[in-house]
Design an enzyme around this catalytic site. Structure first.
Site, PDB file in Angstrom:
ATOM      1  N   HIS A  65       0.838  -1.196   0.000  1.00  0.00           N
ATOM      2  CA  HIS A  65       0.000   0.000   0.000  1.00  0.00           C
ATOM      3  C   HIS A  65       0.869   1.240   0.000  1.00  0.00           C
ATOM      4  O   HIS A  65       2.023   1.228   0.457  1.00  0.00           O
ATOM      5  CB  HIS A  65      -0.959   0.012   1.201  1.00  0.00           C
ATOM      6  CG  HIS A  65      -0.304   0.324   2.511  1.00  0.00           C
ATOM      7  ND1 HIS A  65      -0.140   1.612   2.973  1.00  0.00           N
ATOM      8  CD2 HIS A  65       0.235  -0.487   3.466  1.00  0.00           C
ATOM      9  CE1 HIS A  65       0.460   1.579   4.161  1.00  0.00           C
ATOM     10  NE2 HIS A  65       0.701   0.322   4.473  1.00  0.00           N
ATOM     11  N   CYS A  66       0.309   2.335  -0.550  1.00  0.00           N
ATOM     12  CA  CYS A  66       0.974   3.628  -0.488  1.00  0.00           C
ATOM     13  C   CYS A  66       0.177   4.502   0.469  1.00  0.00           C
ATOM     14  O   CYS A  66      -0.438   3.996   1.396  1.00  0.00           O
ATOM     15  CB  CYS A  66       1.067   4.248  -1.883  1.00  0.00           C
ATOM     16  SG  CYS A  66      -0.533   4.507  -2.682  1.00  0.00           S
ATOM     17  N   ALA A  67       0.176   5.801   0.250  1.00  0.00           N
ATOM     18  CA  ALA A  67      -0.489   6.702   1.188  1.00  0.00           C
ATOM     19  C   ALA A  67      -2.005   6.569   1.172  1.00  0.00           C
ATOM     20  O   ALA A  67      -2.669   6.836   2.180  1.00  0.00           O
ATOM     21  CB  ALA A  67      -0.095   8.150   0.890  1.00  0.00           C
ATOM     22  N   THR A  68      -2.565   6.146   0.031  1.00  0.00           N
ATOM     23  CA  THR A  68      -4.026   6.102  -0.074  1.00  0.00           C
ATOM     24  C   THR A  68      -4.564   4.835  -0.729  1.00  0.00           C
ATOM     25  O   THR A  68      -5.764   4.612  -0.717  1.00  0.00           O
ATOM     26  CB  THR A  68      -4.545   7.306  -0.903  1.00  0.00           C
ATOM     27  OG1 THR A  68      -3.928   7.261  -2.192  1.00  0.00           O
ATOM     28  CG2 THR A  68      -4.211   8.628  -0.227  1.00  0.00           C
ATOM     29  N   ARG A  69      -3.699   4.012  -1.332  1.00  0.00           N
ATOM     30  CA  ARG A  69      -4.196   2.907  -2.149  1.00  0.00           C
ATOM     31  C   ARG A  69      -3.639   1.556  -1.703  1.00  0.00           C
ATOM     32  O   ARG A  69      -2.486   1.448  -1.303  1.00  0.00           O
ATOM     33  CB  ARG A  69      -3.798   3.101  -3.617  1.00  0.00           C
ATOM     34  CG  ARG A  69      -4.095   4.450  -4.186  1.00  0.00           C
ATOM     35  CD  ARG A  69      -3.704   4.510  -5.652  1.00  0.00           C
ATOM     36  NE  ARG A  69      -3.712   5.868  -6.157  1.00  0.00           N
ATOM     37  CZ  ARG A  69      -3.616   6.194  -7.437  1.00  0.00           C
ATOM     38  NH1 ARG A  69      -3.514   5.251  -8.336  1.00  0.00           N
ATOM     39  NH2 ARG A  69      -3.624   7.452  -7.817  1.00  0.00           N
TER      40      ARG A  69
END
EC number: 2.7.1.211
Length: 629
Positions: free
Chosen positions: A25-29
């Site tokens: 995951h990244c910051a939002t996804r």
């Protein structure tokens, strides 16, 4: 919110853990590499509470969550046993199927994502320290400054070590050997020798004096080369001694190879990139600012924004500053402004709430919920934001603004823009935000769509009216747009058509089944209040003679509103060459006043038509209404 339940539903939607190659995951996804994307039920996932949307980009299946993504990923990782699925064989197979650009983007995103938040925090800390010194709160000789500066700058100084660890994980090589290779590049003695421009020799081969602290490209190239060397060494040495001799010879070979060949090559590539960016920026800074300000969020949508990260960090390492980051902050603020415009103009409670929260997250640099949940969803606000971003970006670029440290483009990054062009950044940010708000407020809300969604919500039944519900999930279109003259001419009666995203047709009313066609493609229902409703599934689907259709009710059977009445395989019907549009017609239209205003998307069975029975004494009747969900 029950994040474990949401994680379980997402896992089911992507086809189960057996369909996952890798996930992170990244910051939002949530980012997935799926074995077979066709097994993922995108519509199901997008309908989940807590999911903003699904994006398929750069060879990844991306589920946009927002700020709570880490809380969803944790139970997802446990449920999917992700460490066991993240194996060399599946990853290699997947990569071979992707083009070079997708592989590169996937590599860069997976390398930087794990420490992106920490890197942003360290960058902001450095910017704040510069601000504190400028306004006299601290001096660069004070103990507080030196400790905080070490915390902020130390992250970037030893950046090759962090990159080595994440790159090695991605490329499936020994992470600690990669880290040892990175520490060689930033070893104090070698750094001091390079700083004094001394040349040392490795068995007579000169080593070009180069400083690798805060660098990006050299260590990434080195780990990439290591990913080819390590498998060879593993084959050479027997298993009994492999754990010692493979690392030993990896370091003995890669350390001098990196210092002599790979490192200088990476440094040269970095210098070339920085020089290229500087040349373009210095030639037409305002034009460069306008282009980046307008299209940065388009890059984000397609996932290609990751390709800029090494370039920007390389600029800071080689030039001491980066000219792109301030412009990107302008693009981010333009999206926040557009979201504020939607918040101020929209009358739909759900959209208003989403837009309001999106303003705050976008100002802090997280734009995905804003893009997918608000501006891109409504289309025009996204265009308004692009226009505002172009104008604000031209102002910031024209003023030749610079960032002294890397951090996420946002209002929080403002201290890192102190110095040359700082005033132009402030003006550019203000213009982008205000103009994004104003343009969206006056021009960004389409009356045919968003106004419909916000102004004609049915929250309660009106006396004397009868209400029909949409019979299937999908996109509602005007009946006149149906590619069948019998229906589009409304000769059979008024109604709506739905382009389905589900295989289950439900009763739009409480009533009695009046007709069941043997082919299963059509059902007649008489509501308890007398409305005669025809549900017709597809165009010319009678020719299928019942194939792909399963009738779940019988003639004269009583049904409740929302009860399943037909199940069909819409993909099979489509493959057979037939239009799958579902029509809902009120065949006794003359008995009612019907006003249908379709063109919206349904996620659940909700009211779509109200029928006001005619009154011979008073022809002024209530009009039909639609509820947007």
């Amino acid at each position: 919110m029950d994040y474990k339940l949401l994680a379980n539903e997402i896992l089911s939607g992507v086809g189960g853990k057996e369909n996952i190659n890798t996930a992170w995951h990244c910051a939002t996804r949530l980012r997935f590499k799926l074995k077979d994307e066709s097994k993922a039920d995108t519509q199901k996932i997008e309908n989940l509470d807590g999911v903003v949307t699904v994006v398929k980009s750069a060879g990844q299946y991306q589920v946009v969550i927002g700020n709570a993504v880490a809380k969803v990923f944790e139970p997802l990782a446990q449920l999917a046993d992700l460490e066991n699925t993240d194996n060399q064989d599946t990853e290699t197979t997947t990569n071979k199927k992707e083009n070079i650009m997708n592989r590169f983007i996937g590599f860069i995103s997976s390398v930087f994502t794990p420490f992106l938040g920490a890197m942003a925090g360290a960058g902001i800390l450095k910017g704040l320290l510069a601000l504190f010194v400028a306004i006299g709160w601290l001096t660069d000789k004070s103990g507080a400054y030196q400790i905080w500066y070490a915390a902020g700058d130390g992250f970037f100084y030893f950046l090759p070590v962090l990159l080595a660890f994440t790159a090695a994980k991605r490329l499936k090589v020994n992470q600690f050997v990669a880290v040892a290779l990175a520490t060689t590049l930033v070893y104090p003695t070698l750094v001091a020798i390079s700083g004094s421009a001394q040349t040392i020799n490795f068995f007579g081969i000169p080593v070009i004096p180069t400083t690798y602290t805060s660098s990006v490209i050299p260590i990434l190239l080195a780990v990439w080369v290591l990913s080819y060397l390590e498998p060879v060494l593993n084959k050479v040495f027997p298993e009994a001694v492999r754990n010692i001799f493979t690392p030993l010879f990896s370091l003995m070979i890669m350390a001098p190879l990196t210092m002599i060949v790979v490192g200088p090559l990476g440094a040269s590539v970095g210098t070339l990139l920085s020089s290229g960016v500087s040349a373009i920026y210095n030639t037409a800074p305002a034009v460069a600012g306008a282009i980046l300000g307008a299209f940065w969020q388009v890059f984000v949508i397609f996932g290609v924004h990751w390709t800029f990260v090494p370039v920007m960090m390389n600029n800071i390492s080689k030039l001491g500053y980066d000219p792109l980051l301030p412009i990107l902050s302008v693009a981010v603020l333009s999206q926040a402004g557009a979201a504020l415009g939607v918040f101020l103009k929209s009358k739909d409670k759900k959209m208003k709430s989403l837009a309001g929260s999106s303003v705050a997250t976008a100002v802090l640099g997280i734009t995905e919920p804003t893009i997918y949940g608000v501006t891109l969803k409504l289309k025009r606000p996204f265009i308004c934001a692009a226009i505002a971003g172009a104008i604000g970006g031209a102002i910031a670029g024209g003023g030749q603004a610079h960032a002294s440290s890397f951090t996420l483009p946002s209002l929080l990054a403002l201290p890192t823009y102190l110095g040359s062009g700082f005033t132009s950044v402030i003006i550019g940010l203000a213009v982008a935000f205000i103009l994004g708000t104003v343009l969206t407020y006056f021009f960004g809300i389409q009356r045919s769509k968003e106004t419909l969604a916000s102004s004609v919500v049915v929250n309660e039944k009106k006396p004397g009216n009868e209400y029909l519900a949409v019979p299937i999930e999908g996109t509602i279109i005007p009946l006149k747009n149906v590619k069948d003259e019998v229906f589009s001419s409304e000769v059979m009666g008024q109604g709506v058509a739905i382009v389905p995203t589900s295989n289950i047709v439900k009763s739009p009313v409480e009533g009695t089944i009046s007709a069941v066609y043997p082919t299963g493609h059509a059902i007649g229902i008489i509501s308890k209040d007398g409305a005669e409703v025809l549900i017709h599934i597809g165009i010319d689907t009678v020719e299928l003679d019942g194939r792909y259709f399963t009738t779940l009710v019988q003639q004269n059977q009583k049904v409740t509103q929302g009860e399943a009445i037909v199940e069909f395989d819409r993909e099979a019907v489509k493959t057979a060459g037939f239009d799958t549009t579902v029509m809902m017609i009120v065949t006794n239209t003359p008995d009612y006043n019907i006003s249908v205003t379709p063109d919206t998307t349904t996620k659940d069975t909700q009211w779509v038509i109200s029928l006001a029975e005619k009154n011979t004494k008073n022809e002024t009747m209530d009009q039909g209404e639609i509820k947007h969900v």
